[in-house]
Design a protein around this motif. Structure first.
Motif, short mmCIF file in Angstrom:
data_model
loop_
_atom_site.label_atom_id
_atom_site.label_comp_id
_atom_site.label_asym_id
_atom_site.label_seq_id
_atom_site.Cartn_x
_atom_site.Cartn_y
_atom_site.Cartn_z
N LYS A 1 1.40 5.43 0.11
CA LYS A 1 0.82 6.68 0.57
C LYS A 1 1.79 7.82 0.33
O LYS A 1 2.99 7.69 0.62
CB LYS A 1 0.48 6.61 2.07
CG LYS A 1 -0.64 5.65 2.41
CD LYS A 1 -0.94 5.67 3.90
CE LYS A 1 -2.15 4.79 4.21
NZ LYS A 1 -3.38 5.32 3.61
N ALA B 1 1.81 6.00 8.80
CA ALA B 1 1.86 7.32 8.16
C ALA B 1 1.75 8.44 9.20
O ALA B 1 2.50 9.42 9.15
CB ALA B 1 0.74 7.45 7.13
N GLU B 2 0.86 8.29 10.16
CA GLU B 2 0.69 9.33 11.18
C GLU B 2 1.92 9.46 12.06
O GLU B 2 2.28 10.57 12.48
CB GLU B 2 -0.55 9.02 12.04
CG GLU B 2 -1.87 9.23 11.31
CD GLU B 2 -2.01 10.64 10.75
OE1 GLU B 2 -1.74 11.60 11.50
OE2 GLU B 2 -2.34 10.77 9.55
N CYS C 1 4.00 0.40 2.34
CA CYS C 1 3.82 -0.50 3.47
C CYS C 1 3.51 -1.92 3.00
O CYS C 1 2.66 -2.12 2.13
CB CYS C 1 2.68 -0.03 4.38
SG CYS C 1 3.03 1.52 5.24
N GLU D 1 -2.06 3.37 7.79
CA GLU D 1 -2.53 4.68 8.26
C GLU D 1 -1.82 5.08 9.55
O GLU D 1 -1.44 6.24 9.74
CB GLU D 1 -4.04 4.66 8.48
CG GLU D 1 -4.86 4.43 7.23
CD GLU D 1 -4.90 2.97 6.79
OE1 GLU D 1 -4.48 2.09 7.60
OE2 GLU D 1 -5.33 2.70 5.65
N ALA D 2 -1.62 4.10 10.44
CA ALA D 2 -0.95 4.39 11.70
C ALA D 2 0.52 4.72 11.48
O ALA D 2 1.07 5.64 12.11
CB ALA D 2 -1.09 3.19 12.64
N GLU E 1 0.85 -1.18 0.00
CA GLU E 1 0.00 0.00 0.00
C GLU E 1 0.89 1.23 0.00
O GLU E 1 1.79 1.36 0.83
CB GLU E 1 -0.92 0.00 1.21
CG GLU E 1 -1.94 1.13 1.19
CD GLU E 1 -3.02 0.99 2.25
OE1 GLU E 1 -3.60 2.01 2.64
OE2 GLU E 1 -3.27 -0.16 2.68
N ALA F 1 -0.96 -0.95 10.86
CA ALA F 1 -1.76 -0.47 9.73
C ALA F 1 -1.03 0.66 9.03
O ALA F 1 -0.40 1.51 9.69
CB ALA F 1 -3.12 0.01 10.22
N LYS G 1 4.67 11.46 9.90
CA LYS G 1 4.44 12.84 9.45
C LYS G 1 5.20 13.89 10.25
O LYS G 1 5.76 14.84 9.67
CB LYS G 1 2.95 13.13 9.43
CG LYS G 1 2.23 12.48 8.25
CD LYS G 1 0.74 12.79 8.25
CE LYS G 1 0.06 12.14 7.05
NZ LYS G 1 -1.40 12.39 7.05
#
Length: 421
Positions: A5, A214-215, A15, A211-212, A3, A209, A218
């Motif tokens: 991002k 990525a956060e 990921c 999304e986790a 995935e 995950a 950042k």
């Protein structure tokens, strides 16, 4: 499944979510054009950054901090991928699922990686001279160890002659003289340029995950003043005129290296067929070069071929007696002609494909192999996932491999023989 991002312009996270491992891994790579004027600085930079940060000013405090994070590791990462050189970090850490209740590992490891990259220990506004000089000695020692391995040395010389005018001929770690010339101020100025301009590729393997992840990443880039530069796409070998080079040195065994070119790169549909051809030709103990040149003819102590798919280069490397050069060259060409003319048995084709498939299967069993495959594929232009690549290899026919062989043309040779230089 990978995935992808886009965290910020020029910062890409890829990921691979995998729950089979107790560990996780991440590479953070800053992409640079492979260029002589900066290759040594790119190779030196991550080692200097890892000598000390504002909050962890020496190796002792860094080691203690990583030990407290369940033995996490942070190491320099420098790669040459086609026209690009990468400089950055490779992180290894326990997966959060296996930490004690209430403990987290991924977040503090990424916090520390950000500290290494963005908060180096400085002296009078630049890198510490002691850090730079110490890591210069280590890098030069690494370069010299490669030069002392005559197989590596000879292949490096072949690529340098073959790739004149193309950045692929430059050594991954730079030249000794370029390393020696680096000063703290010049390296710090380059460091700021790397942070400001470089596209960033981040690859994560673990159970978290995307999304986790990525956060958590950042904040590392939020405060940076970025003006990312778009790098030119990867290109096949360009420039360079074929030559036959002989070098004499006090060595006990000759090193014969032959360079070939093909228009097929890893961006082309014929790439799997080209890989199968290389396995048939010289990559492994079932190959024609090994079975015929070494086993049947006893012309060499070792022999093998390699295919650099990013550039469309095939090489052959053989360790031989000095008086066996002409006969070895002739036999290598004979085996290449056999591939071009379709003199390949079903057993040879099956063995070549199985060797490739076995290697690809093995990447699934290692965090570092997964990271290496997908991170390198993304930067070299290979669009196939591991599963797609395996399926394509299985479909390669004898005719496909023969057609790939027909595209391979001689370009350059290098022979290291004994004697006084």
């Amino acid at each position: 499944m990978i995935e992808t991002k886009l965290l910020f312009p020029g910062v890409t996270l890829r990921c691979c979510r995998d729950t089979r491992f107790k560990q996780g891994a991440m590479s953070i790579q800053f992409l640079r054009p492979m260029a002589k004027e900066e290759s040594a600085m790119n190779a030196l930079l991550p080692a200097v950054l890892l000598r000390g940060t504002r909050n962890h000013p020496d190796l002792k405090t860094i080691t203690e901090h990583l030990d407290a994070l369940y033995g996490a590791s942070v190491n320099p990462l420098v790669r040459r991928i086609g026209d690009y050189q990468t400089t950055g970090l490779y992180l290894g850490f326990m997966d959060d699922r296996f930490a004690l209740p209430g403990d987290r590992v991924l977040e503090p490891v990424l916090d520390f990686a950000g500290e290494v990259l963005l908060e180096p220990l400085l002296e009078n506004g630049t890198f510490l001279s002691s850090f730079v000089e110490g890591e210069k000695k280590n890098l030069i020692a690494t370069i010299e160890s490669d030069l002392n391995d005559k197989r590596i040395y000879a292949m490096g010389k072949l690529l340098r002659v073959m790739c004149q005018g193309d950045p692929f001929g430059l050594p991954r770690l730079g030249e000794k003289e370029d390393v020696s010339a680096i000063g703290p101020e010049a390296l710090y100025d380059h460091y700021k340029k790397v942070l400001r301009e470089s596209p960033v590729e981040i690859f994560y393997v673990g159970s978290a995950a995307p999304e986790a992840v990525a956060e958590l990443l950042k904040p590392m880039f939020t405060s940076l003043q970025r003006e990312p530069v778009t790098l030119a796409p990867q290109t096949p070998l360009r420039g360079g005129t074929g030559r036959d080079v002989v070098e004499t040195m006090e060595v006990s065994q000759g090193k014969l290296c032959l360079g070939y070119v093909t228009p097929i790169t890893n961006r082309d549909p014929e790439f799997p067929a080209m890989q199968v051809f290389n396995a048939l030709f010289g990559a492994g103990m079932t190959s024609k070069l090994f079975q015929n040149v070494r086993e049947k003819k006893s012309l060499c102590y070792s022999i093998g071929s390699a295919y650099y798919g990013t550039k469309g280069i095939v090489t052959v490397s053989a360790g031989i007696d000095f008086d066996k050069e002409a006969e070895t060259r002739e036999e290598v060409e004979k085996q290449l002609a056999a591939c071009r003319n379709g003199f390949i048995t079903e057993e040879e084709l099956t063995a070549a494909k199985e060797a490739l498939l076995s290697s690809l299967r093995a990447t699934a069993d290692s965090l570092s192999a997964l990271e290496g495959y997908y991170a390198t594929a993304a930067l070299s232009g290979l669009a196939l996932s591991r599963e797609q690549y395996m399926a394509a290899v299985e479909k390669v026919t004898l005719r496909d491999a023969v057609e790939a062989a027909k595209t391979v043309k001689p370009h350059t040779s290098y022979f290291l023989r004994g004697g006084n230089p």
